[in-house]
Design a protein around this motif. Structure first.
Motif, short mmCIF file in Angstrom:
data_model
loop_
_atom_site.label_atom_id
_atom_site.label_comp_id
_atom_site.label_asym_id
_atom_site.label_seq_id
_atom_site.Cartn_x
_atom_site.Cartn_y
_atom_site.Cartn_z
N GLY A 168 0.87 -1.17 0.00
CA GLY A 168 -0.01 0.04 -0.05
C GLY A 168 0.77 1.32 0.07
O GLY A 168 2.00 1.15 -0.28
N LEU A 169 0.12 2.11 0.31
CA LEU A 169 0.73 3.53 0.31
C LEU A 169 1.04 3.91 1.76
O LEU A 169 0.21 4.06 2.66
CB LEU A 169 0.08 4.75 -0.32
CG LEU A 169 0.54 6.18 -0.23
CD1 LEU A 169 1.76 6.34 -1.11
CD2 LEU A 169 -0.65 7.15 -0.77
N VAL A 170 2.34 4.41 2.00
CA VAL A 170 2.77 4.79 3.51
C VAL A 170 3.76 5.86 3.30
O VAL A 170 4.38 5.83 2.51
CB VAL A 170 3.41 3.53 4.05
CG1 VAL A 170 4.63 3.02 3.58
CG2 VAL A 170 3.55 3.85 5.59
N GLN A 171 3.55 6.61 4.42
CA GLN A 171 4.52 7.80 4.47
C GLN A 171 5.74 7.37 4.99
O GLN A 171 6.00 6.41 5.60
CB GLN A 171 3.98 8.94 5.68
CG GLN A 171 2.75 9.75 5.13
CD GLN A 171 2.51 10.88 6.00
OE1 GLN A 171 2.70 10.73 7.11
NE2 GLN A 171 1.79 11.91 5.48
N THR A 205 4.44 1.76 -1.84
CA THR A 205 4.85 3.13 -2.34
C THR A 205 4.99 3.88 -0.85
O THR A 205 4.23 3.62 0.02
CB THR A 205 3.47 3.63 -3.04
OG1 THR A 205 3.25 3.08 -4.28
CG2 THR A 205 3.88 5.16 -3.63
N VAL A 206 6.19 4.60 -1.11
CA VAL A 206 6.63 5.39 0.23
C VAL A 206 6.45 6.84 -0.32
O VAL A 206 7.33 7.08 -1.31
CB VAL A 206 7.85 4.81 0.66
CG1 VAL A 206 8.30 5.50 2.13
CG2 VAL A 206 7.83 3.31 1.02
N SER A 207 5.47 7.71 0.45
CA SER A 207 5.96 9.08 0.12
C SER A 207 6.87 9.99 0.97
O SER A 207 7.05 9.23 2.26
CB SER A 207 4.50 9.55 0.30
OG SER A 207 3.84 9.47 1.51
N SER A 208 7.53 10.52 0.39
CA SER A 208 8.59 11.49 1.21
C SER A 208 7.76 12.73 2.15
O SER A 208 6.65 13.10 1.82
CB SER A 208 9.56 11.91 0.37
OG SER A 208 9.04 12.74 -0.65
N ASP A 216 12.58 2.18 -0.66
CA ASP A 216 12.09 0.91 -0.28
C ASP A 216 11.02 0.69 -1.13
O ASP A 216 10.47 -0.47 -1.15
CB ASP A 216 11.55 0.99 1.24
CG ASP A 216 12.52 1.02 2.26
OD1 ASP A 216 12.41 1.53 3.20
OD2 ASP A 216 13.81 0.53 2.08
N ALA A 217 10.53 1.40 -2.05
CA ALA A 217 9.03 1.63 -2.71
C ALA A 217 9.44 0.51 -3.81
O ALA A 217 10.76 0.47 -4.66
CB ALA A 217 8.99 2.66 -3.47
N GLY A 218 8.47 -0.27 -4.45
CA GLY A 218 8.51 -1.26 -5.40
C GLY A 218 7.51 -2.11 -5.39
O GLY A 218 6.75 -2.03 -4.19
N VAL A 219 7.70 -3.19 -6.57
CA VAL A 219 6.80 -4.30 -6.25
C VAL A 219 7.53 -5.25 -5.28
O VAL A 219 8.70 -5.74 -5.89
CB VAL A 219 6.40 -4.96 -7.36
CG1 VAL A 219 5.38 -6.02 -7.54
CG2 VAL A 219 5.64 -3.60 -8.43
N TYR A 220 6.79 -5.87 -4.38
CA TYR A 220 7.50 -6.91 -3.54
C TYR A 220 6.96 -8.08 -3.85
O TYR A 220 5.79 -8.27 -3.95
CB TYR A 220 7.15 -6.66 -2.10
CG TYR A 220 8.31 -5.55 -1.53
CD1 TYR A 220 7.94 -4.09 -1.94
CD2 TYR A 220 9.08 -5.67 -0.60
CE1 TYR A 220 8.86 -3.31 -1.43
CE2 TYR A 220 9.98 -4.88 0.02
CZ TYR A 220 9.75 -3.66 -0.52
OH TYR A 220 10.79 -2.59 -0.02
N TYR A 221 7.88 -9.11 -4.14
CA TYR A 221 7.60 -10.57 -4.45
C TYR A 221 7.84 -11.52 -3.37
O TYR A 221 9.00 -11.43 -2.85
CB TYR A 221 8.17 -11.00 -5.63
CG TYR A 221 7.65 -10.25 -6.98
CD1 TYR A 221 8.54 -8.96 -7.43
CD2 TYR A 221 6.69 -10.42 -7.85
CE1 TYR A 221 8.14 -8.18 -8.36
CE2 TYR A 221 6.23 -9.66 -8.69
CZ TYR A 221 7.12 -8.74 -9.11
OH TYR A 221 6.78 -7.94 -10.29
N CYS A 222 7.14 -12.43 -3.20
CA CYS A 222 7.84 -13.63 -2.30
C CYS A 222 8.06 -14.74 -3.10
O CYS A 222 7.45 -14.95 -4.36
CB CYS A 222 6.88 -14.08 -0.90
SG CYS A 222 5.15 -14.72 -1.44
N ALA A 223 8.93 -15.74 -2.88
CA ALA A 223 9.29 -16.78 -3.65
C ALA A 223 9.84 -17.82 -2.94
O ALA A 223 10.19 -17.68 -1.67
CB ALA A 223 10.52 -16.37 -4.90
N ALA A 224 9.62 -19.21 -3.44
CA ALA A 224 9.92 -20.28 -2.46
C ALA A 224 10.88 -21.20 -3.41
O ALA A 224 10.84 -21.29 -4.29
CB ALA A 224 8.62 -21.25 -2.26
N ALA A 225 11.80 -21.98 -2.42
CA ALA A 225 12.55 -23.05 -3.10
C ALA A 225 12.64 -24.24 -2.08
O ALA A 225 12.41 -23.89 -0.71
CB ALA A 225 13.93 -22.27 -3.14
N GLY A 226 12.53 -25.15 -2.49
CA GLY A 226 12.87 -26.45 -1.85
C GLY A 226 14.21 -26.81 -1.79
O GLY A 226 15.00 -25.95 -1.99
#
Length: 129
Positions: A10-13, A126-129, A90-100
Motif C-alpha cells: 500500500g501507500l505509506v508515509q 509506495t512510500v511518500s516522502s 524501499d518502494a517497489g513491487v515486492y515478491y515472495c518466492a519459494a525454494a525447496g
C-alpha cells in the motif's frame, strides 16, 4: 503445485510501517525456504530478506537490516515481512518466492529463478516522502 499470494502492500508515509504477507496454497510451506524480493521501476529485482525452511536462519540486504523482519508461520503456511521506518527507496513491487531443498537452515537473497522456483504475483509498496 505450490502457489504464493502476497498481500499487505500500500501507500505509506516515510517513516511508517507495513507488514507484507505471503500465503501459500497447494503445499505446506514447512518444506520451503522463502525469499522476499523487490523491484523498483527501471531497476533489477533485488533480494530484501529470506528465511530458511526451519525458520532458524534469516538474512537481509544491508539496507533492510535493522528495519525489516521476516518470520514464518508454518501452521498458517504464511511468511511475513514486517517493514518499519520505511524510506522512499524501499518502494517497489515486492515478491515472495519459494525454494525447496534438503538443507533446513539456509536461504538466499539471489532472485534466481533457478534457485527460487515458485513466485507470487507481487504487491505494490509506495512510500511518500
Amino acid at each position: 503445485q505450490l502457489q504464493l499470494v502476497e498481500s499487505g502492500g500500500g501507500l505509506v508515509q516515510s517513516g511508517g510501517s507495513l507488514r507484507l504477507s505471503c500465503a501459500a496454497s497447494g503445499v505446506s510451506l514447512d518444506a520451503y525456504r522463502i525469499g522476499w524480493f523487490r523491484q523498483a521501476p527501471g531497476k533489477e529485482r533485488e533480494g530484501v530478506a529470506c528465511i530458511s525452511r526451519s525458520g532458524r536462519t534469516d538474512r537481509y540486504t544491508a539496507s533492510a537490516e535493522g528495519r525489516f523482519t521476516v518470520s514464518k508461520n508454518n501452521a498458517r503456511d504464511t511468511v511475513y515481512l514486517q517493514m518499519t521506518d520505511l524510506k522512499p527507496e524501499d518502494a517497489g513491487v515486492y515478491y515472495c518466492a519459494a525454494a525447496g531443498g534438503p538443507s533446513p537452515d539456509i536461504c538466499s537473497l539471489r532472485p534466481d529463478k533457478q534457485n527460487y522456483a515458485y513466485w507470487g504475483q507481487g504487491t505494490q509498496v509506495t512510500v511518500s516522502s
